[in-house]
Design a protein around this motif. Structure first.
Motif, mmCIF file in Angstrom:
data_model
loop_
_atom_site.group_PDB
_atom_site.id
_atom_site.type_symbol
_atom_site.label_atom_id
_atom_site.label_comp_id
_atom_site.label_asym_id
_atom_site.label_seq_id
_atom_site.Cartn_x
_atom_site.Cartn_y
_atom_site.Cartn_z
ATOM 1 N N VAL A 44 -57.989 72.799 11.867
ATOM 2 C CA VAL A 44 -58.748 71.436 12.307
ATOM 3 C C VAL A 44 -57.731 70.301 12.603
ATOM 4 N N PRO A 45 -56.949 69.939 11.710
ATOM 5 C CA PRO A 45 -56.105 68.662 11.981
ATOM 6 C C PRO A 45 -54.993 68.971 13.140
ATOM 7 N N PHE A 46 -54.631 69.940 13.179
ATOM 8 C CA PHE A 46 -53.749 70.458 14.411
ATOM 9 C C PHE A 46 -54.838 70.246 15.716
ATOM 10 N N ASP A 47 -55.926 70.691 15.685
ATOM 11 C CA ASP A 47 -56.761 70.590 16.790
ATOM 12 C C ASP A 47 -56.900 69.397 17.282
ATOM 13 N N GLN A 48 -57.246 68.689 16.194
ATOM 14 C CA GLN A 48 -57.821 67.078 16.483
ATOM 15 C C GLN A 48 -56.583 66.328 16.876
ATOM 16 N N GLN A 49 -55.413 66.663 16.581
ATOM 17 C CA GLN A 49 -54.002 66.040 17.056
ATOM 18 C C GLN A 49 -53.658 66.234 18.562
ATOM 19 N N SER A 50 -53.967 67.693 18.908
ATOM 20 C CA SER A 50 -53.393 68.197 19.994
ATOM 21 C C SER A 50 -54.777 68.274 21.337
ATOM 22 N N THR A 51 -55.980 67.951 20.950
ATOM 23 C CA THR A 51 -57.131 68.035 21.802
ATOM 24 C C THR A 51 -56.864 67.337 23.234
#
Length: 664
Positions: free
Chosen positions: A387-394
């Motif tokens: 989740v944290p990586f997804d939110q940063q790279s969305t």
């Protein structure tokens, strides 16, 4: 008797029985034959050629976009045109190329791999192609009038609503996908019925080729995944045209409802595209490793598991919309778990190669290239499950790089490998090895040069869906590299196309089995006759052409009326689990009705788009009358009106030679 002797005996038996069978399986010629055919092989080739045309058009759009982004502040096209280009590019690649192309493989190969003569519903099959072609014409012609879809292939509301996009662009999108959904759903049902009921005697579920398993699982996924998308598009059209409020919060609707419905289809669609491609790789690897595929039961289980788990991961596309943390935790876990079945298949291929004797033919190179790029795409996919990586790279270019590695690498590489592998069967011609090697290395280098730099540009902050960018942001060199790679990739694809077209005119005639393949399609001539098999074999192994008893059965069953079915336009129906013979089923002849029915739908959808509701009703009436003609019961010349015709053959009991008719 050796395998070579058994193959020779089969050829003799096939030739003797083929003369009797061929009388009932005529092949139409000229314009009438082109319109009326229900031959699965001709329809399969048409699917592939039409999908390749759409791929070419979408690829040209991509080249224009990459040219626009080659340098900062590019002015190749206007922002409005760019929006239409990238939206139609994504829509075409997902809906009008990948799935139809793989369904074209299925149309051609499924009956041959199963040892039967046609699809379960031949006219439905032809209807599906004409609907697909008409829907593609409907969608692509919109670009000529400046009303192509312009809100991305995902068409998020409210930007896709009438307030922000008042022209016809999103009406084209919603109606075009609804139109196409008729074809895709029908094809899925046809594949399922064919695989369950028309397998050669003895082909139990444990002897079905992996490609067939992949296609059947994909078909079940299509049947369950398309309704949410169709519902979403119908609701969007009603919101835009008639003022309903399904996605309008002030009217009691919910904008996020679109994302839930779309991605409930959209993430299974990734595997709808990838699973048949994995099946192609599972056909190529054993042939060029010279040994049966390793861990067959496990790879089948992994295929089924992928289809099931894929329906539980759609929310990882929505990690940035503000969902509860607990819900995101569950979907994050599911997104990680779904990588396990894919890993199982990769280890199966690696084990097959390790235990075999690998031959680096052109199709095998494409399979190996696929494994490499698909693993790279899978690694970044696991990153998005966090989740944290997804939110940063969305919404960054890192996402664009990821899904091209998964979808282009995971679909186009196996598709081209499959084309080279089955090209002798498709056309009766062989391809140049040297040209095939050039095509692979150019595409492989161009693909990685195009999409790998996008990872870095995304990590440096470049957002996706941008028309241009300012200089000095650190993105200049990476975009220039990607554009250079795109032109190299286009050159590789052009070499691939030229190689195939040259082989049609100058290629050496292909023998029935040029690669030493294991599955039943290699038992027929190249290209196969209209009736596929003059003698329906009895299958005793997962690898029928590497099995002596199955090869012997071609000769032995040539004396059995049940296995020859030479008294009509018939196929042999078998039981779902154990493939025991049941009935000889009379199949429909060539007819223009599917073409007329699809044309009626084209009139109806085009009239709906333009607001001509009376004309839409007229088109629907043409479709309705075509269905009435299609389904109206009638006796054919020489038909017993659905009565029985008994034959001889073991395993069928008193029903072994019965004959019934189908109107599909």
């Amino acid at each position: 008797m050796s395998i070579a002797d058994a193959a020779g005996a089969y050829r003799a038996a096939e030739e003797a029985a083929g003369e009797r069978v061929a009388r009932h399986w005529p092949e139409g010629h000229g314009l009438r034959g082109w319109i009326t055919t229900v031959d699965h092989k001709r329809i399969g080739r048409r699917y592939m050629v039409t999908a390749a045309v759409f791929f070419t058009l979408a690829g040209i759009e991509a080249l224009v976009m990459r040219t626009q982004l080659a340098l900062p502040e590019g002015k190749v096209v206007s922002p409005g045109v760019y929006d239409q280009l990238f939206s139609l590019h994504g829509t075409a690649m997902i809906f009008f190329f990948a799935t139809p192309m793989l369904f074209g493989f299925g149309n051609f190969l499924l009956p041959l791999m199963l040892g039967t003569r046609d699809m379960a519903f031949p006219r439905f099959n032809a209807f599906g192609y004409w609907v697909f072609a008409a829907a593609g014409l409907f969608m692509f012609s919109s670009l000529l009038f400046g009303v192509a879809p312009n809100a991305g292939w995902f068409a998020y509301v409210p930007l896709s609503g009438a307030r922000y996009t008042p022209d016809l662009n999103l009406d084209v999108y919603s109606l075009g996908l609804l139109f196409l959904g008729i074809s895709t759903t029908g094809s899925g049902i046809n594949f399922i019925a064919t695989a369950l009921k028309l397998r050669a005697p003895g082909m139990t579920l444990s002897r079905v080729p992996v490609f067939v398993w992949a296609l059947v699982v994909t078909s079940f996924m299509v049947v369950f995944a398309l309704p949410p998308l169709n519902l979403a598009n119908a609701m969007l059209f009603l919101d835009r045209r008639f003022g309903t409020k399904f996605f309008v919060p002030t009217g009691g609707g919910d904008a996020l409802l679109w994302q839930h419905l779309f991605w409930l289809f959209g993430h299974p669609d990734v595997y709808i595209i990838v699973l048949p491609a994995l099946g192609i790789v599972s056909a190529i690897v054993p042939t060029f490793s010279r040994r049966p595929i390793a861990a067959y039961p496990v790879i089948v289980l992994a295929t089924v598991a992928t289809g099931i788990i894929s329906f539980g991961v759609w929310v990882h596309h929505m990690f940035a919309v503000g969902l509860p943390q607990l819900a995101m935790t569950f979907f994050s876990a599911a997104s990680i778990v779904i990588t396990i079945p894919a890993g199982i298949q990769i280890f199966s291929w690696l084990g097959t190669m390790l235990l075999g004797r690998v031959v680096l033919a052109v199709p095998m190179l494409w399979a190996l290239g696929f494994i490499l790029v698909f693993v790279l795409g899978g690694v970044t996919g696991v990153m998005f499950a966090i989740v944290p990586f997804d939110q940063q790279s969305t919404d960054s270019y890192f996402v664009v790089a990821h899904f091209h590695y998964v979808l282009f690498g995971g679909a186009v590489f196996p598709i081209i490998g499959g084309v080279f592998y089955w090209w002798p069967k498709f056309t009766g011609r062989t391809t140049s090895v040297r040209a095939g090697l050039w095509s692979f290395w150019l595409v492989f280098a161009g693909f990685n040069l195009t999409f790998f730099p996008m990872h870095i540009a995304g990590l440096l902050g470049m957002p996706r869906r941008v028309y241009t960018f300012a200089p000095g942001l650190g993105w200049d060199a990476w975009n220039l590299l990607s554009t250079a790679g795109a032109y190299l990739l286009a050159l590789g694809l052009l070499v691939t196309l030229s190689t195939l077209l040259y082989s049609l005119r100058r290629g050496a005639p292909a023998p029935p089995d040029p690669w030493g393949g294991e599955t039943l399609e290699w038992a027929t001539a190249s290209p196969p006759p209209t009736h596929d098999f003059a003698v329906i074999p009895t299958v005793y192994s997962l690898h029928p052409l590497w099995d002596q008893r199955t090869l012997d059965s071609f000769h032995e069953e040539s004396r059995s009326p049940l296995h020859v079915q030479a008294d009509g336009h018939d196929v042999l129906r078998t039981t779902e689990l154990d493939a025991e013979p049941q009935l000889g089923v009379e199949m429909p002849e060539d007819t223009p009705v599917p073409f007329v029915a699809a044309f009626g739908l084209l009139i109806a959808f085009t009239s709906l788009l333009l607001g001509g509701y009376l004309a839409a009703i007229a088109g629907a009436a043409v479709f309705g009358f075509s269905l009435m003609w299609w389904l109206w019961p009638r006796d054919r010349p020489g038909s017993s009106g659905g009565g029985e015709r008994r034959g001889e053959g073991e395993g069928g009991g008193s029903a072994g030679g019965e004959r019934e008719e189908t109107s599909a």
